[in-house]
Scaffold this motif. Sequence first.
Motif, PDB file in Angstrom:
ATOM      1  N   LYS A 164      47.750  54.401  41.418  1.00 43.73           N
ATOM      2  CA  LYS A 164      46.645  53.566  40.937  1.00 43.73           C
ATOM      3  C   LYS A 164      47.160  52.220  40.431  1.00 43.73           C
ATOM      4  CE  LYS A 164      43.343  57.149  39.489  1.00 43.73           C
ATOM      5  NZ  LYS A 164      42.667  57.762  38.312  1.00 43.73           N
ATOM      6  N   ALA A 165      48.237  52.263  39.667  1.00 43.38           N
ATOM      7  CA  ALA A 165      48.790  51.024  39.120  1.00 43.38           C
ATOM      8  C   ALA A 165      49.329  50.123  40.220  1.00 43.38           C
ATOM      9  CB  ALA A 165      49.894  51.351  38.109  1.00 43.38           C
ATOM     10  N   LEU A 166      49.980  50.720  41.236  1.00 39.98           N
ATOM     11  CA  LEU A 166      50.540  49.927  42.328  1.00 39.98           C
ATOM     12  C   LEU A 166      49.441  49.284  43.163  1.00 39.98           C
ATOM     13  CD1 LEU A 166      52.956  48.926  43.941  1.00 39.98           C
ATOM     14  CD2 LEU A 166      52.911  51.079  45.231  1.00 39.98           C
ATOM     15  N   VAL A 167      48.408  50.045  43.502  1.00 39.30           N
ATOM     16  CA  VAL A 167      47.312  49.491  44.309  1.00 39.30           C
ATOM     17  C   VAL A 167      46.567  48.419  43.515  1.00 39.30           C
ATOM     18  CG1 VAL A 167      45.158  50.022  45.505  1.00 39.30           C
ATOM     19  CG2 VAL A 167      47.089  51.593  45.686  1.00 39.30           C
ATOM     20  N   ASP A 168      46.394  48.631  42.225  1.00 40.54           N
ATOM     21  CA  ASP A 168      45.727  47.633  41.386  1.00 40.54           C
ATOM     22  C   ASP A 168      46.531  46.339  41.352  1.00 40.54           C
ATOM     23  OD1 ASP A 168      43.434  47.192  39.492  1.00 40.54           O
ATOM     24  OD2 ASP A 168      45.095  46.753  38.129  1.00 40.54           O
ATOM     25  N   TYR A 169      47.848  46.474  41.234  1.00 39.65           N
ATOM     26  CA  TYR A 169      48.720  45.300  41.276  1.00 39.65           C
ATOM     27  C   TYR A 169      48.575  44.568  42.615  1.00 39.65           C
ATOM     28  CZ  TYR A 169      53.051  42.837  42.484  1.00 39.65           C
ATOM     29  OH  TYR A 169      53.955  41.914  42.947  1.00 39.65           O
ATOM     30  N   CYS A 170      48.574  45.339  43.708  1.00 37.23           N
ATOM     31  CA  CYS A 170      48.455  44.732  45.038  1.00 37.23           C
ATOM     32  C   CYS A 170      47.113  44.026  45.204  1.00 37.23           C
ATOM     33  CB  CYS A 170      48.650  45.792  46.116  1.00 37.23           C
ATOM     34  SG  CYS A 170      50.356  46.394  46.244  1.00 37.23           S
ATOM     35  N   ALA A 171      46.054  44.579  44.614  1.00 39.44           N
ATOM     36  CA  ALA A 171      44.748  43.923  44.679  1.00 39.44           C
ATOM     37  C   ALA A 171      44.789  42.567  43.977  1.00 39.44           C
ATOM     38  CB  ALA A 171      43.676  44.819  44.052  1.00 39.44           C
ATOM     39  N   ASP A 172      45.514  42.476  42.867  1.00 37.17           N
ATOM     40  CA  ASP A 172      45.647  41.190  42.176  1.00 37.17           C
ATOM     41  C   ASP A 172      46.428  40.187  43.024  1.00 37.17           C
ATOM     42  OD1 ASP A 172      44.245  42.071  39.949  1.00 37.17           O
ATOM     43  OD2 ASP A 172      46.039  42.684  38.858  1.00 37.17           O
ATOM     44  N   VAL A 173      47.490  40.667  43.673  1.00 37.04           N
ATOM     45  CA  VAL A 173      48.288  39.799  44.541  1.00 37.04           C
ATOM     46  C   VAL A 173      47.432  39.267  45.686  1.00 37.04           C
ATOM     47  CG1 VAL A 173      50.173  39.789  46.227  1.00 37.04           C
ATOM     48  CG2 VAL A 173      50.522  40.843  43.984  1.00 37.04           C
ATOM     49  N   VAL A 174      46.683  40.152  46.317  1.00 37.65           N
ATOM     50  CA  VAL A 174      45.836  39.762  47.443  1.00 37.65           C
ATOM     51  C   VAL A 174      44.756  38.785  46.992  1.00 37.65           C
ATOM     52  CG1 VAL A 174      44.138  40.650  49.076  1.00 37.65           C
ATOM     53  CG2 VAL A 174      46.306  41.857  48.764  1.00 37.65           C
ATOM     54  N   ALA A 175      44.209  38.992  45.790  1.00 38.59           N
ATOM     55  CA  ALA A 175      43.191  38.073  45.266  1.00 38.59           C
ATOM     56  C   ALA A 175      43.764  36.672  45.078  1.00 38.59           C
ATOM     57  CB  ALA A 175      42.637  38.607  43.951  1.00 38.59           C
ATOM     58  N   TYR A 212      39.280  47.651  45.074  1.00 38.99           N
ATOM     59  CA  TYR A 212      38.563  46.891  46.088  1.00 38.99           C
ATOM     60  C   TYR A 212      37.312  46.243  45.516  1.00 38.99           C
ATOM     61  CZ  TYR A 212      40.882  47.018  50.560  1.00 38.99           C
ATOM     62  OH  TYR A 212      41.740  46.763  51.595  1.00 38.99           O
ATOM     63  N   THR A 213      36.625  46.939  44.648  1.00 39.54           N
ATOM     64  CA  THR A 213      35.453  46.346  44.007  1.00 39.54           C
ATOM     65  C   THR A 213      35.863  45.116  43.214  1.00 39.54           C
ATOM     66  OG1 THR A 213      34.372  48.514  43.867  1.00 39.54           O
ATOM     67  CG2 THR A 213      33.539  46.775  42.420  1.00 39.54           C
ATOM     68  N   LYS A 214      36.974  45.217  42.509  1.00 46.84           N
ATOM     69  CA  LYS A 214      37.497  44.077  41.747  1.00 46.84           C
ATOM     70  C   LYS A 214      37.849  42.921  42.684  1.00 46.84           C
ATOM     71  CE  LYS A 214      41.710  44.322  40.132  1.00 46.84           C
ATOM     72  NZ  LYS A 214      42.925  44.597  39.301  1.00 46.84           N
ATOM     73  N   LEU A 215      38.499  43.229  43.822  1.00 46.22           N
ATOM     74  CA  LEU A 215      38.874  42.188  44.773  1.00 46.22           C
ATOM     75  C   LEU A 215      37.645  41.489  45.334  1.00 46.22           C
ATOM     76  CD1 LEU A 215      40.837  40.693  46.666  1.00 46.22           C
ATOM     77  CD2 LEU A 215      40.736  42.677  48.188  1.00 46.22           C
ATOM     78  N   PHE A 216      36.659  42.263  45.773  1.00 48.53           N
ATOM     79  CA  PHE A 216      35.476  41.646  46.373  1.00 48.53           C
ATOM     80  C   PHE A 216      34.634  40.902  45.334  1.00 48.53           C
ATOM     81  CE2 PHE A 216      35.923  45.094  49.791  1.00 48.53           C
ATOM     82  CZ  PHE A 216      36.609  44.233  50.627  1.00 48.53           C
ATOM     83  N   ASP A 217      34.646  41.359  44.098  1.00 45.89           N
ATOM     84  CA  ASP A 217      33.969  40.611  43.033  1.00 45.89           C
ATOM     85  C   ASP A 217      34.637  39.252  42.827  1.00 45.89           C
ATOM     86  OD1 ASP A 217      32.097  42.565  42.552  1.00 45.89           O
ATOM     87  OD2 ASP A 217      33.086  43.388  40.772  1.00 45.89           O
TER      88      ASP A 217
END
Length: 450
Positions: A164-175, A212-217
């Motif tokens: 969860k922490a790794l995917v959340d980090y990756c979502a921030d990077v992608v954003a 993903y919800t955070k990224l799309f928001d």
Amino acid sequence: MTGKQLILDVLAGKEVERCPWVPYTGSQIANLKGYTAEEIFKDGDKLLECLLEAASQYTPDGMPPIFDLQVEAEILGCDLTWYKNTPPTVCSHPLDGLTLEIPTQRLQKTDGRIPLILDVMKRFKAAQPDIAMYGLVCGPFTLASHLRGTNIFMDMYDNEEGVKALVDYCADVVADLAKYYIEAGCDIIAAVDPLVSQISPDMFNTFLKEPYTKLFDAIKAENVPSCFFVCGDATKNIEPMCETGTQCIAIDENVDILAAKEVTDKYDVTISGNLQLTVTMLLGTQQDNQKEAIELMDKMGTKRFILAPGCDVPFDAPAANLIGVGQAVHNKEAVRKALENYVAQDNLPEIEMPDYASLDYVLVEVVTIDSKTCAACGYMTKAANDAAATMGDRVKVVERSMMYPENLAFMNKIGLKNAPSIVINGEIKHISLIPTVEDLREEIAAAEQK
């Protein structure tokens, strides 16, 4: 109406005058100017030259300046292997150790190939303002797998909080990268996550729904629509994907697009797809491509649908095939008339199947789109090779890429419709779900006993 406006209207849920067309131009456009894939992914001038030629020949309503899911991974420490006829692939995983440690590095505009890409985006936008420019970013789950390697699939059982922490980090990077692309003029941001098809809805909701919800928001806050792009048989995850707040779901040929549209329509989400990459776009004739395009447009209508390939177009796909699709989109009835007497030919070769019962080893056949270009295919192939690594001559692993007609014939004979998949001694074992190395070893051992 411009192609850009047509796509924005479709994403807003409006009925439009015709179906929009988005060829996911990746390495294939290098052929238009005689370059290699590696050349255009490293040289902005050559990339722009090919993009402008593709825009001229393929008459698209939208297109991405670059289709490369390794940009973020390269900056974060993954080594890449480069090829003449595909995008690069990740060949090392900086977090592939016993302990999962979450990085803190974030992307800057000056990192890696980001300056090259941003410059090309700005120049392409200036030259083609009426084409909707797609900014493609690596989906957080696929980026996490690039960093962690196949260990991430075992981590999902053994280290839930770490994943969860790794995917959340990756979502921030992608954003971060998405914001840079928007600043460069991108009209749509698409998160391309091939590995989403390889997990269950429960795992999607556990590990991916919140990031993903955070990224799309974050993308929505920039007043830009988003697209959730998945490869493989993602049927089971279409509804969870819709629940992340994206405006569009992009799918490939592994998904029944009519059934998927019933789901996306419930959420007022546009669907994009799903011209066949190999059978039609790579190996078919121009008429085959036009016929499939018209059939798709007829059954999908002119609301909440964008015609596109299922993924980036293969390097060796003839330009004439993409030109033909553009003609069918812009002159549908004239092309339909021209195809009235056309009958597609079955050109698949006759093949001899392995005599599985007589083999003195276990044969593991990994059926892929192409392990070099498809992340899910690459990780499934790696899982098979890792499982066989300690077994010596007792096991042989063979990749059967759908890019070759003989492997399409193999799929027909064995009754397999989806990739990536694993076949062990002629028995289909895994379809669009990457197994753990431990599970594969147990299955190989069981096959040895038969």
